[in-house]
Design an enzyme around this catalytic site. Structure first.
Site, PDB file in Angstrom:
ATOM      1  N   ASP A 163       0.810  -1.211   0.000  1.00 49.03           N
ATOM      2  CA  ASP A 163       0.000   0.000   0.000  1.00 49.03           C
ATOM      3  C   ASP A 163       0.851   1.271   0.000  1.00 49.03           C
ATOM      4  O   ASP A 163       0.646   2.155   0.820  1.00 49.03           O
ATOM      5  CB  ASP A 163      -0.915  -0.050   1.238  1.00 49.03           C
ATOM      6  N   GLU A 408       3.299  -8.000   7.330  1.00 47.92           N
ATOM      7  CA  GLU A 408       2.027  -8.614   6.964  1.00 47.92           C
ATOM      8  C   GLU A 408       2.120  -9.698   5.899  1.00 47.92           C
ATOM      9  O   GLU A 408       1.352  -9.674   4.919  1.00 47.92           O
ATOM     10  CB  GLU A 408       1.022  -7.531   6.553  1.00 47.92           C
ATOM     11  N   TYR A 463      -6.605  -2.998  12.714  1.00 47.12           N
ATOM     12  CA  TYR A 463      -7.425  -1.856  12.292  1.00 47.12           C
ATOM     13  C   TYR A 463      -8.864  -1.984  12.769  1.00 47.12           C
ATOM     14  O   TYR A 463      -9.803  -1.782  12.005  1.00 47.12           O
ATOM     15  CB  TYR A 463      -7.325  -1.695  10.770  1.00 47.12           C
ATOM     16  N   GLU A 498       0.831  -1.334  14.134  1.00 47.38           N
ATOM     17  CA  GLU A 498      -0.023  -0.460  13.323  1.00 47.38           C
ATOM     18  C   GLU A 498      -1.418  -0.442  13.920  1.00 47.38           C
ATOM     19  O   GLU A 498      -1.958  -1.487  14.285  1.00 47.38           O
ATOM     20  CB  GLU A 498      -0.137  -0.937  11.864  1.00 47.38           C
TER      21      GLU A 498
END
Ligand code: GCB
Length: 590
Positions: A163, A408, A463, A498
């Site tokens: 990303d 990840e 998230y 994160e």
């Protein structure tokens, strides 16, 4: 690999500035031997910088393939008879260098340096034509991985699974430097410190080339010699050592002489240990607060920029951060040097991102990641090479307290274990002094993940409230706490590497709703509240420090907006909140 540094015996020239430059969409340059003559039809291009945001044509910004850089440089007459080296700090993702007509270096991997001894190809007092071919292609044999396809009208398209925008070019300085013929080729130091007695040991190993004696002197910040030795390897004892730590990042200086050559390395004396669920710096529990960052800014793209670096560190200090992760690739060495001097703790990450071919909007549902035809042996070899180069470049930095070997990856896939086990062993062999970690993805929670037991730290990117529990902070709070409770059973330190939410600067909403600055602040406040309940959580790194560029996508309006600072480094509401929550020394866990 040693960074270029001036000394009484070494001279360094940074070849920054405007180079001749040419895109090579037809892949003609190699067959046409473009290095053999001044580049025809060239424009000028800034170095260091990504080229992508300095052009105005879409096809050029998204170009897939090689570009060529070239410039002439005068080799100083005084260098005749000395060893002369041409070095490139980063050619993203592949670089080939010619000195005049001779190919002198070829290197895969976009974020680590490479160099060539060009003594036999140059004369002091003569001009030298330097040519660099830089390729930006990502394939299943590169780290990070990617796939190249062709559109119906024949254009090449690059797809990737991470990303952030695939910036390319000569991202960091190119150097010409000279040393004596006998020289210090490499150097590695590790330190031990006993907090009870303040006694320290500095173990050094120098690779030296050519005739001459080798001596070392360790000096304190005032220049006084505190210890010394002879020979290329040894252990120096320091009584009453002043350890390196955030708040007092004291640096000694190791002067290594071999023959007429002298190389001076800043050395911070400190230890890092994992004991149970605690992370210890110099024997004291430490709690990390800070960010995952990016080397990213307007115009420069991923190009190193001292001005941006100075501003970024000023903001880290302002907000009360003590650490950051070099997500998702090794940063410029200038950044680590600065972190050493500023007392920031760094999780240093290999460029292994996107090893998850079924993830979110970037992947294909159900796709397998690890195995032949996907992330297989060629990628594993590239990954190992990237790890070796990362550690060889950064092992002497006191600021670097852990190696993160991937971001990840799909570690719910059974084959991930066979992929990662040898890499973890390799890291431990290359550097037994630092913990090893990787950032775990949401699709591999505790009951699905296959590899976390191989690592020293549990790092999770989560998230809740954004990709899951979307817009519902109450549900997010419960789900986040439930997952962290499960990880806490493992008895290892946990870092939330994160968490965050996109916020478009200037968008406000009461009650807070998604994409507003208020929702971002509320999500971060909720997350920190949850983290405080777990003594096992020794670190919180917000995603992200600043807004950054990504590939174009429907949910990326002008890039990723999870920064608590805007891309031009101004605070959003969340920055003021964190500054309040992170004021005062970080409380030890427990
Ligand atoms: C992640 C990735 C990071 C992305 C972030 C996001 O999990 O590690 O590279 O930018 O999520 O904002 O989606």
């Amino acid at each position: 690999m040693l960074a270029p540094r001036e000394s009484r015996s070494r001279e360094c020239r940074r070849l920054d500035g405007l180079w001749r430059f040419r895109f090579d969409p037809g892949a003609e340059g190699t067959a046409g031997r473009w290095w053999q003559a001044p580049l025809r039809d060239a424009r000028e291009m800034a170095v260091p910088a990504s080229y992508n945001d300095l052009v105005t044509d879409a096809a050029e910004r998204e170009h897939v393939g090689d570009v060529w850089y070239q410039r002439n440089v005068w080799v100083p007459a005084a260098w005749e008879g000395r060893r002369i080296v041409l070095r490139c700090d980063a050619a993203t993702h592949r670089g080939t260098i010619w000195a005049g007509a001779a190919e002198v270096a070829d290197h895969a991997g976009g974020y680590t340096p490479f160099e060539a001894d060009i003594t036999d190809h140059v004369r002091g007092g003569e001009p030298l034509r330097v040519t660099a071919r830089v390729g930006n292609e990502l394939t299943m044999a590169t780290i990070p991985p990617g796939v190249i396809s062709r559109t119906a009208d024949g254009r090449r398209k690059q797809r990737y699974f991470h990303d952030f925008f695939n910036y390319a070019g000569l991202h960091r300085p190119v150097w010409l430097y000279s040393t004596p013929r006998s020289y210090v080729a490499d150097l590695s130091v590790s330190t031990a410190f006993d907090p009870q007695t303040a006694a320290a040991h500095v173990t050094y190993q120098a690779d030296v080339v050519g005739a001459g004696a080798t001596t070392v002197r360790l000096r304190d910040a005032a220049g006084a010699v505190v210890s010394g030795g002879a020979g290329p390897t040894g252990v120096l004892t320091v009584h009453g050592a002043r350890p390196w730590r955030p708040g007092d990042p004291h640096l000694y200086r190791l002067d290594v002489r071999h023959g007429d050559d002298e190389y001076s390395l800043p050395v911070g004396i400190r230890t890092v240990q994992v004991v149970g669920a605690r992370l210890l710096l110099n024997g004291q529990p430490v709690r990390l607060r800070g960010f995952g960052m990016h080397e990213d800014s307007a115009l420069h793209g991923r190009g190193h920029d001292d001005a941006r670096m100075v501003r970024d560190f000023a903001l880290l200090k302002w907000i009360g951060a003590n650490s950051f992760r070099t997500s998702h690739y090794p940063y410029a060495e200038e950044v680590l040097d600065y972190a050493d001097r500023q007392g920031l703790l760094v999780i240093d990450e290999a460029p292994a991102v996107g090893l998850h071919l079924s993830l979110g909007h970037m992947g294909d549902p159900g796709a397998r990641t690890f195995g032949p035809g996907a992330v297989g042996e060629p990628a594993a070899a590239a990954h190992l090479a990237a790890i070796r180069e990362l550690i060889s470049r950064d092992r002497n930095h006191p600021s670097v307290i852990a190696w993160s070997i991937a971001n990840e990856p799909d570690t719910a896939e059974p084959a991930s274990r066979g992929y990662f086990a040898p890499l973890v062993s390799a890291v431990r062999e290359l550097d037994p002094t630092r913990p090893v970690c990787f950032a775990n993805v949401a699709t591999a929670p505790p009951d699905a993940d296959r590899v976390t037991d191989l690592f020293d730290l549990i790092c999770v990117n989560r998230y809740y409230g954004w990709y899951t529990g979307t817009g519902d902070l109450e549900a997010a709070e419960q789900d986040l706490a439930a997952e962290l409770r499960a990880w806490a059973q493992r008895g290892k330190p946990i870092l939330v590497t994160e968490f965050g939410a996109d916020a478009l600067p200037g968008v406000h909403a009461l009650p807070p709703t998604m994409w507003s600055e208020d929702y971002q602040a509320a999500l971060l406040e909720m997350s920190l509240r949850v983290f405080r309940r777990f003594p096992e959580i020794v670190g919180e790194h917000v995603w992200n420090f600043a807004d950054f560029a990504t590939a174009q996508a429907v949910h990326r309006p002008g890039g990723n907006h999870k920064g608590v600072f805007t891309r031009d480094r101004q605070p959003k509401a969340a920055a003021w909140l964190l500054r309040k929550l992170w004021s005062g020394p970080p409380e030890p866990p427990g």
